[in-house]
Scaffold this active site. Structure first.
Site, PDB file in Angstrom:
ATOM      1  N   GLY A 194       8.465   1.141   4.913  1.00  0.00           N
ATOM      2  CA  GLY A 194       9.315  -0.038   4.868  1.00  0.00           C
ATOM      3  C   GLY A 194      10.687   0.061   5.476  1.00  0.00           C
TER       4      GLY A 194
ATOM      5  CD  GLU B 245       1.947   4.614   1.587  1.00  0.00           C
ATOM      6  OE1 GLU B 245       0.960   5.079   0.994  1.00  0.00           O
ATOM      7  OE2 GLU B 245       2.232   3.401   1.570  1.00  0.00           O
ATOM      8  N   PRO B 246       5.790   5.733   6.398  1.00  0.00           N
ATOM      9  CG  PRO B 246       6.935   7.305   7.699  1.00  0.00           C
ATOM     10  CD  PRO B 246       6.108   7.171   6.445  1.00  0.00           C
ATOM     11  N   GLY B 247       5.734   3.329   9.036  1.00  0.00           N
ATOM     12  CA  GLY B 247       5.039   2.864  10.233  1.00  0.00           C
ATOM     13  C   GLY B 247       6.104   2.526  11.261  1.00  0.00           C
TER      14      GLY B 247
ATOM     15  NE  ARG C  11       7.196  -7.358  13.961  1.00  0.00           N
ATOM     16  CZ  ARG C  11       8.495  -7.554  13.849  1.00  0.00           C
ATOM     17  NH1 ARG C  11       9.253  -7.672  14.919  1.00  0.00           N
ATOM     18  NH2 ARG C  11       9.044  -7.596  12.668  1.00  0.00           N
TER      19      ARG C  11
ATOM     20  CB  CYS D 290      -2.300 -24.109  25.235  1.00  0.00           C
ATOM     21  SG  CYS D 290      -2.560 -24.096  26.981  1.00  0.00           S
ATOM     22  CD  GLU D 291      -0.815 -22.295  19.111  1.00  0.00           C
ATOM     23  OE1 GLU D 291       0.050 -22.788  18.367  1.00  0.00           O
ATOM     24  OE2 GLU D 291      -1.963 -22.054  18.760  1.00  0.00           O
TER      25      GLU D 291
HETATM   26  N1  LLP Z   1       2.499   1.342   3.218  1.00  0.00           N
HETATM   27  C1  LLP Z   1       1.973   0.173   2.844  1.00  0.00           C
HETATM   28  C2  LLP Z   1       1.205   0.093   1.594  1.00  0.00           C
HETATM   29  C3  LLP Z   1       2.148  -0.972   3.638  1.00  0.00           C
HETATM   30  O1  LLP Z   1       1.631  -2.134   3.258  1.00  0.00           O
HETATM   31  C4  LLP Z   1       2.887  -0.868   4.846  1.00  0.00           C
HETATM   32  C5  LLP Z   1       3.081  -2.030   5.708  1.00  0.00           C
HETATM   33  C6  LLP Z   1       3.421   0.386   5.202  1.00  0.00           C
HETATM   34  C7  LLP Z   1       3.211   1.461   4.361  1.00  0.00           C
HETATM   35  C8  LLP Z   1       4.226   0.600   6.459  1.00  0.00           C
HETATM   36  O2  LLP Z   1       5.406  -0.130   6.422  1.00  0.00           O
HETATM   37  P1  LLP Z   1       6.528   0.047   7.555  1.00  0.00           P
HETATM   38  O3  LLP Z   1       7.134   1.405   7.403  1.00  0.00           O
HETATM   39  O4  LLP Z   1       5.858  -0.103   8.867  1.00  0.00           O
HETATM   40  O5  LLP Z   1       7.482  -1.052   7.287  1.00  0.00           O
HETATM   41  N2  LLP Z   1       3.256  -7.111  10.563  1.00  0.00           N
HETATM   42  C9  LLP Z   1       4.573  -7.023   9.947  1.00  0.00           C
HETATM   43  C10 LLP Z   1       4.689  -5.817   9.063  1.00  0.00           C
HETATM   44  C11 LLP Z   1       3.639  -5.756   8.001  1.00  0.00           C
HETATM   45  C12 LLP Z   1       3.763  -4.518   7.149  1.00  0.00           C
HETATM   46  C13 LLP Z   1       2.587  -4.354   6.263  1.00  0.00           C
HETATM   47  N3  LLP Z   1       2.614  -3.193   5.435  1.00  0.00           N
HETATM   48  C14 LLP Z   1       5.621  -7.029  11.051  1.00  0.00           C
HETATM   49  O6  LLP Z   1       5.266  -7.133  12.204  1.00  0.00           O
HETATM   50  O7  LLP Z   1       6.810  -6.946  10.762  1.00  0.00           O
END
Ligand code: LLP
Length: 421
Positions: A241, A277-279, A316, A348-349
């Site tokens: 997050g 859990e970083p993305g 996004r 087309c949106e």
């Molecule tokens: N762990 C869990 C349980 C999650 O649901 C998520 C993201 C993450 C980790 C990774 O979160 P991060 O570090 O990436 O913030 N599509 C949206 C973001 C959706 C996130 C969903 N869950 C966007 O484009 O901003």
């Protein structure tokens, strides 16, 4: 050090390579361009922040599932966070150690849970029915499953409602008042379940570390409660997050070190292993979507730059009203006027925009225009709407070599779905 920089003469570089030069050598269609060294630097920042703690960096595959990127992250020592059976299969193919993987989700399917059980992946329990399914999966696999309870701590992450997950009315996780039910349920399944920890995930794009601290305090209190009932739980998973500087204003945002430092003492005080859990914070800033300007037009009071990329490649802005920084890859003509443009695609949106009211010099036809911070939740959320096929991906390597890391989809790929019907 950041991978994308503008030289004093107005050219955008990815590491030491001019983006304009990369564009000239490639097919004229939108593409994603990554810096491999930036991915490495982002992981190193987390690793350094975590020194002195027992930890797992579980990369959230949903953010970006490019196979080459996954292999690179795995080599750097990351585990993986999965939300579907296919993400689990992909992680296994990419060579991730299953015992450093975590399976999350509010609607995990029995067959996927059975695979997770078979492979020894950690599973987060999300609901009563999910617990039943995990028990069934353990029986199918003939293995005990290491589970964490996903507790929904009801901490407001102060983000867009679509990416807030830890509030009390969320579809994710279990409420604290039900904790005892889950502890009792685990106790009745000693052959199927081993409770090893607690998990929470508050939301995404969080820019204040106090929010993580507030949640971690609640979570270690739950862990105390759980331990008091005789469970040997060793893992605190504080989810992902952490936000990034999408606005490029130079504002000082919390770093991985700030995040970890805010929970470090709590984790050490309970002698816990920390899972994160970083993305986004690992991958977003490593990439641009590179587009070509198709033309410029004006309607009413609006000026538009029309590009070949769109909401199909990068949704996004359309979906969350998200801001992603936009700039041209080469210097504009000295007499080019600067005006406010909406940067739009050909779909087309009217929702098909990449940016609104961006101050930009009027670009020439064919000019390169990038959308920054496109490494997370861009390609992984791309669609083929309007039959805009998903774009190819490239990365710049340490030695400056530009390598394709995913083929662009073609019209013939699409027709393959109908072969033999
Ligand atoms: N762990 C869990 C349980 C999650 O649901 C998520 C993201 C993450 C980790 C990774 O979160 P991060 O570090 O990436 O913030 N599509 C949206 C973001 C959706 C996130 C969903 N869950 C966007 O484009 O901003």
């Amino acid at each position: 050090q950041h991978c994308f920089t503008k030289s004093s003469d107005g050219f955008l570089y990815c590491e030491d390579t001019k983006v304009q030069d990369i564009m000239e050598g490639l097919e004229k269609r939108p593409f994603y361009l990554y810096s491999k060294p930036q991915i490495t630097r982002n992981v190193e920042a987390y690793k350094e922040a975590l020194e002195g703690l027992n930890s797992i960096i579980g990369y959230a595959i949903k953010a970006n599932n490019n196979f080459k990127i996954l292999q690179h992250l795995r080599k750097l020592g990351c585990g993986a966070v999965l939300v579907s059976g296919n993400e689990l299969r992909l992680a296994l193919r990419a060579g991730f150690d299953p015992t450093r993987c975590i399976f999350n989700g509010n609607g995990k399917l029995l067959e996927d849970l059975a695979l997770a059980a078979q492979e020894g992946v950690f599973v987060n329990v999300d609901s009563e029915f999910d617990l039943e399914n995990i028990v069934a999966a353990a029986r199918i696999a003939g293995k005990k499953v290491n589970v964490l309870l996903r507790i929904n701590p009801d901490v407001d992450p102060q983000v867009h409602p679509y990416v807030a997950t830890g509030n009390k009315n969320s579809k994710f996780g279990i409420r604290n008042e039900k904790l005892q039910w889950f502890l009792d349920a685990v106790k009745t399944h000693p052959n199927e379940l081993k409770l090893v920890g607690a998990h929470c995930h508050l939301g995404s794009t969080i820019t204040k570390v106090d929010i993580f601290r507030d949640a971690a305090i609640l979570m270690v209190n739950y862990i105390d409660e759980i331990r008091a009932q005789g469970f040997e739980v060793d893992y605190l998973n504080i989810g992902g997050g952490l936000g990034i500087d999408y606005h490029h204003t130079g504002a000082v945002l919390p770093t991985p070190r700030d995040l970890i430092d805010t929970v470090r003492e709590l984790v050490l005080s309970r002698n816990l292993n920390l899972i994160i859990e970083p993305g986004r914070s690992l991958i977003a800033n490593t990439c641009c979507l590179v587009n070509h300007v198709t033309g410029v037009k004006t309607n009413g009071t609006k000026n538009f730059i029309v590009i070949d990329g769109s909401m199909a490649e990068l949704i996004r802005p359309s979906l969350y009203g998200a801001y992603q920084h936009i700039e041209l890859v080469s210097p504009s003509l000295p007499d080019a006027e600067i005006s406010a443009f909406d940067v739009v695609g050909p779909v087309c949106e009217s929702a098909d925009f990449l940016g609104k009211d961006r101050e930009l010099p009027t670009p020439a036809k064919g000019a390169g225009l990038v959308v920054h911070d496109a490494g997370a939740y861009c390609m992984s959320m791309a669609s083929t709407y309007n039959l805009k096929m998903r774009p190819p991906e490239y990365w710049v390597e340490e030695d400056g070599q530009v390598t394709k890391i995913r083929h662009g989809e073609t019209f013939e790929d699409h027709m393959r779905f109908f072969e033999g019907l």
